[in-house]
Design a protein around this motif. Structure first.
Motif, PDB file in Angstrom:
ATOM      1  N   TYR A 375       0.828  -1.223   0.000  1.00  0.00           N
ATOM      2  CA  TYR A 375       0.000   0.000   0.000  1.00  0.00           C
ATOM      3  C   TYR A 375       0.854   1.262   0.000  1.00  0.00           C
ATOM      4  O   TYR A 375       0.330   2.362   0.161  1.00  0.00           O
ATOM      5  CB  TYR A 375      -0.921   0.020   1.224  1.00  0.00           C
ATOM      6  N   ASN A 376       2.177   1.084  -0.144  1.00  0.00           N
ATOM      7  CA  ASN A 376       3.091   2.227  -0.159  1.00  0.00           C
ATOM      8  C   ASN A 376       2.927   3.082   1.106  1.00  0.00           C
ATOM      9  O   ASN A 376       2.817   4.315   1.062  1.00  0.00           O
ATOM     10  CB  ASN A 376       2.872   3.093  -1.411  1.00  0.00           C
ATOM     11  N   ASP A 413      -5.670   6.724   1.762  1.00  0.00           N
ATOM     12  CA  ASP A 413      -5.829   6.868   0.320  1.00  0.00           C
ATOM     13  C   ASP A 413      -4.891   7.907  -0.263  1.00  0.00           C
ATOM     14  O   ASP A 413      -5.099   8.395  -1.365  1.00  0.00           O
ATOM     15  CB  ASP A 413      -7.279   7.237  -0.021  1.00  0.00           C
ATOM     16  N   LYS A 414      -3.849   8.281   0.477  1.00  0.00           N
ATOM     17  CA  LYS A 414      -2.877   9.242  -0.041  1.00  0.00           C
ATOM     18  C   LYS A 414      -1.521   8.563  -0.228  1.00  0.00           C
ATOM     19  O   LYS A 414      -1.291   7.447   0.247  1.00  0.00           O
ATOM     20  CB  LYS A 414      -2.762  10.439   0.901  1.00  0.00           C
ATOM     21  N   GLN A 415      -0.634   9.236  -0.888  1.00  0.00           N
ATOM     22  CA  GLN A 415       0.629   8.624  -1.281  1.00  0.00           C
ATOM     23  C   GLN A 415       1.497   8.271  -0.077  1.00  0.00           C
ATOM     24  O   GLN A 415       2.079   7.189  -0.014  1.00  0.00           O
ATOM     25  CB  GLN A 415       1.399   9.589  -2.213  1.00  0.00           C
ATOM     26  N   GLU A 416       1.614   9.154   0.881  1.00  0.00           N
ATOM     27  CA  GLU A 416       2.499   8.923   2.020  1.00  0.00           C
ATOM     28  C   GLU A 416       1.665   8.853   3.294  1.00  0.00           C
ATOM     29  O   GLU A 416       1.335   9.869   3.891  1.00  0.00           O
ATOM     30  CB  GLU A 416       3.544  10.030   2.125  1.00  0.00           C
ATOM     31  N   GLY A 438      -5.245   7.909   8.082  1.00  0.00           N
ATOM     32  CA  GLY A 438      -6.204   7.781   6.989  1.00  0.00           C
ATOM     33  C   GLY A 438      -7.294   8.824   7.008  1.00  0.00           C
ATOM     34  O   GLY A 438      -7.192   9.866   7.673  1.00  0.00           O
ATOM     35  N   LYS A 439      -8.366   8.514   6.330  1.00  0.00           N
ATOM     36  CA  LYS A 439      -9.445   9.472   6.140  1.00  0.00           C
ATOM     37  C   LYS A 439     -10.393   9.568   7.336  1.00  0.00           C
ATOM     38  O   LYS A 439     -11.220  10.472   7.399  1.00  0.00           O
ATOM     39  CB  LYS A 439     -10.250   9.114   4.890  1.00  0.00           C
ATOM     40  N   GLY A 440     -10.286   8.643   8.303  1.00  0.00           N
ATOM     41  CA  GLY A 440     -11.126   8.723   9.488  1.00  0.00           C
ATOM     42  C   GLY A 440     -12.578   8.377   9.208  1.00  0.00           C
ATOM     43  O   GLY A 440     -12.960   8.041   8.075  1.00  0.00           O
ATOM     44  N   MET A 441     -13.388   8.487  10.268  1.00  0.00           N
ATOM     45  CA  MET A 441     -14.814   8.125  10.168  1.00  0.00           C
ATOM     46  C   MET A 441     -15.658   9.103  10.962  1.00  0.00           C
ATOM     47  O   MET A 441     -15.237   9.557  12.037  1.00  0.00           O
ATOM     48  CB  MET A 441     -15.042   6.710  10.712  1.00  0.00           C
ATOM     49  N   GLY A 488      -7.535  10.693  10.860  1.00  0.00           N
ATOM     50  CA  GLY A 488      -7.085   9.342  11.124  1.00  0.00           C
ATOM     51  C   GLY A 488      -7.899   8.636  12.185  1.00  0.00           C
ATOM     52  O   GLY A 488      -8.867   9.186  12.734  1.00  0.00           O
ATOM     53  N   THR A 489      -7.480   7.402  12.469  1.00  0.00           N
ATOM     54  CA  THR A 489      -8.202   6.542  13.404  1.00  0.00           C
ATOM     55  C   THR A 489      -7.222   5.918  14.387  1.00  0.00           C
ATOM     56  O   THR A 489      -6.084   5.610  14.018  1.00  0.00           O
ATOM     57  CB  THR A 489      -8.959   5.434  12.651  1.00  0.00           C
ATOM     58  N   GLU A 490      -7.683   5.765  15.621  1.00  0.00           N
ATOM     59  CA  GLU A 490      -6.861   5.135  16.661  1.00  0.00           C
ATOM     60  C   GLU A 490      -7.678   4.032  17.324  1.00  0.00           C
ATOM     61  O   GLU A 490      -8.757   4.284  17.867  1.00  0.00           O
ATOM     62  CB  GLU A 490      -6.432   6.168  17.701  1.00  0.00           C
ATOM     63  N   VAL A 491      -7.163   2.806  17.268  1.00  0.00           N
ATOM     64  CA  VAL A 491      -7.799   1.653  17.912  1.00  0.00           C
ATOM     65  C   VAL A 491      -6.975   1.299  19.145  1.00  0.00           C
ATOM     66  O   VAL A 491      -5.746   1.100  19.036  1.00  0.00           O
ATOM     67  CB  VAL A 491      -7.886   0.452  16.950  1.00  0.00           C
ATOM     68  N   THR A 492      -7.634   1.222  20.301  1.00  0.00           N
ATOM     69  CA  THR A 492      -6.942   0.928  21.556  1.00  0.00           C
ATOM     70  C   THR A 492      -7.439  -0.401  22.107  1.00  0.00           C
ATOM     71  O   THR A 492      -8.646  -0.600  22.267  1.00  0.00           O
ATOM     72  CB  THR A 492      -7.186   2.041  22.588  1.00  0.00           C
ATOM     73  N   ILE A 493      -6.483  -1.285  22.390  1.00  0.00           N
ATOM     74  CA  ILE A 493      -6.790  -2.602  22.962  1.00  0.00           C
ATOM     75  C   ILE A 493      -6.117  -2.690  24.331  1.00  0.00           C
ATOM     76  O   ILE A 493      -4.934  -2.344  24.473  1.00  0.00           O
ATOM     77  CB  ILE A 493      -6.287  -3.736  22.051  1.00  0.00           C
TER      78      ILE A 493
END
Length: 502
Positions: A375-376, A413-416, A438-441, A488-493
């Motif tokens: 996914y670069n 969905d972006k290059q970097e 990323g693009k978030g929600m 962006g998104t952050e998942v916490t476990i």
């Protein structure tokens, strides 16, 4: 029957939350307001009683001053006719006097405004004897006048001769009803009792009887041995009733608002519980289907895949090979879905052991790195300095991390872009954070992420995060997602730590 039971519970809740508290609070408000009103009445009574006390004291003091002035005039007079004329003029100018008398030391009245009295018994009147002895004005206690038919207060002032000896007494009889009329005018609604030194009630002004049983306000006069007792009102007026009713209505309204808020909270909680039960039923249904059909699906898939491989070797045409590759990809997709079904159906079939979380991530890092390169996207691993031991099955944790990293990579969905996996120890737990740029929600999407079959992907099953949550919950951990659109998104476990094997 269920409807009647629900209505009964609703009525019971309303009774407990609204009616009983409203009654108790309103009872307290009524008692508080009543005490406050009674205090106001008592303060008003004390104020009026003080006014009457000062008024009577001033009246007695003024009367004594007038008599003493008259006595100075009468010291030079020996003519009985002139003395009579002076007394008549003074009596006509003062409505407070029921009689004025010029009394000799032997008790004979030589002049006076009442022709019915010829003499008084000076020896039996203590205030007369005191006036003769002290040569100062004295005031008697109230006594019943046979002529006036009412209580009278007498004030005696000595009249001195040229040598300074008492020659006679100037006596004024003050009407008690005069004082009563003044009280009735000033405070008609206040009951006032005038009591002499022998605790005998001379008269009562204002209302005929006090309303209710209440402790009176008492004051003592300075010029005469009397006390005044004022009985405050105990009646709550219409204005006070309106104020109390307003407070009660406000309380009742607030309790109804609280009831509505509680009902709303209970409805939301019930809806969440029902949604949770529906989700659990969906997962259970999927698990049941997986347990009964997964192997049946995999067996023909294995056969199909084998025959496809044989056909690939037989038919080398590029177009045929393209069709075979498409079929192979779809077979792999079906196999992945069946694998997720198996995790939902029997997550406890694996053998758990104590594993180092850092070691699990390191074992998985080559696969994660290759996915990131595809996914670069940059992959950053931040492991804890010390081992973090958890009781789990390696494959479960790997599957969770693969799902989360795959979702993160697909959201960029972006290059970097960048995906970070950070592990640390926090409050006796191992914390894993998977963060992407990323693009978030939006918030409405985040609330549905752990619902079975909910997905925003064109080719998604909606079971990936459900499987992750099922696995983490199985290990008594928690998983939460926080996302900001376009950031962006952050998942916490959070997974509980355990002791390493000896």
């Amino acid at each position: 029957m269920l409807k009647d039971s629900a209505q009964y519970r609703k009525a019971a809740v309303y009774f407990l939350i609204v009616l009983i508290p409203s009654l108790l609070i309103n009872a307290g408000i009524y008692m508080y307001q009543k005490d406050k009103i009674m205090d106001e009445h008592r303060e008003e009574a004390a104020f009026l009683i003080t006014i009457h006390k000062n008024q009577i004291d001033n009246l007695i003091q003024d009367t004594k001053a007038r008599l003493e002035t008259m006595s100075l005039i009468l010291e030079e007079e020996t003519d009985t006719a002139k003395i009579q004329r002076i007394l008549n003029e003074a009596h006509s100018q003062e409505p407070r006097f029921s009689g004025l008398y010029y009394v000799k030391k032997n008790g004979d009245i030589t002049a006076g405004t009442s022709k019915l009295m010829k003499s008084v018994n000076i020896s039996n009147r203590a205030f007369f004897q005191s006036a003769l002895a002290t040569k100062q004005s004295k005031v008697s206690d109230a006594y019943f006048g046979n002529i006036t038919g009412d209580y009278i207060v007498s004030i005696g002032t000595p009249v001195l001769d040229d040598e300074g000896e008492v020659r006679s007494l100037l006596v004024a009889a003050v009407k008690v009803d005069y004082l009563q009329n003044i009280m009735n005018v000033i405070s008609p609604r206040l009951t006032i009792s005038v009591i002499n030194g022998s605790d005998h009630t001379i008269f009562t002004a204002g209302r005929s009887e006090p309303t209710g049983s209440i402790e009176p306000v008492r004051v003592y006069l300075d010029q005469i041995p009397w006390k005044l007792e004022g009985f405050p009102e105990t009646v709550i007026t219409a204005d006070h009733t309106k104020d109390i009713a307003v407070y009660m209505l406000i309380v009742f309204g607030l309790m109804n608002i609280i009831y509505i808020l509680i009902q709303n909270y209970l409805l939301k909680r019930r809806a969440l519980l029902e949604q949770s039960q529906i989700d659990a039923q969906k997962v259970e249904l999927v698990g049941t289907l997986a347990a009964s059909t997964a192997h049946e699906i995999r067996n023909p898939l294995t056969g199909i895949k084998g025959f496809i491989q044989l056909l690939q070797e037989k038919y080398k045409d590029s177009e045929d090979q393209y069709y075979f590759s498409v079929i192979d990809i779809e077979i792999q997709r079906i196999n992945e879905i069946v694998s997720e079904f198996l995790v939902l159906g029997k997550p406890t079939a694996h053998h758990h052991a104590v594993n180092d979380l850092n070691a699990i991530i390191l074992e998985l890092s080559p696969l994660l790195g290759s996915e990131a390169n595809l996914y670069n996207t940059e992959l950053d691993l931040k492991l804890n300095k010390e081992p973090l031991y958890i009781f789990c099955t390696k494959d479960h944790i790997k599957q969770v991390l693969l799902n989360l990293v795959k979702n993160a990579l697909e959201a960029i969905d972006k290059q970097e872009g960048k995906v970070t996996i950070a592990v640390r120890k926090l409050d006796g737990n191992a914390q894993i954070k998977v963060t992407d740029t990323g693009k978030g929600m939006p918030q409405e999407v985040q609330s549905k992420l752990f619902h079975p079959f909910f997905t925003m992907k064109d080719t998604g099953t909606g079971l990936g995060l459900v499987v992750c949550k099922r696995i983490i919950t199985m290990y008594k951990g928690t998983i939460s997602i926080k996302s900001v659109p376009n950031k962006g998104t952050e998942v916490t476990i959070m997974l509980p730590l355990t002791e390493p094997k000896a």
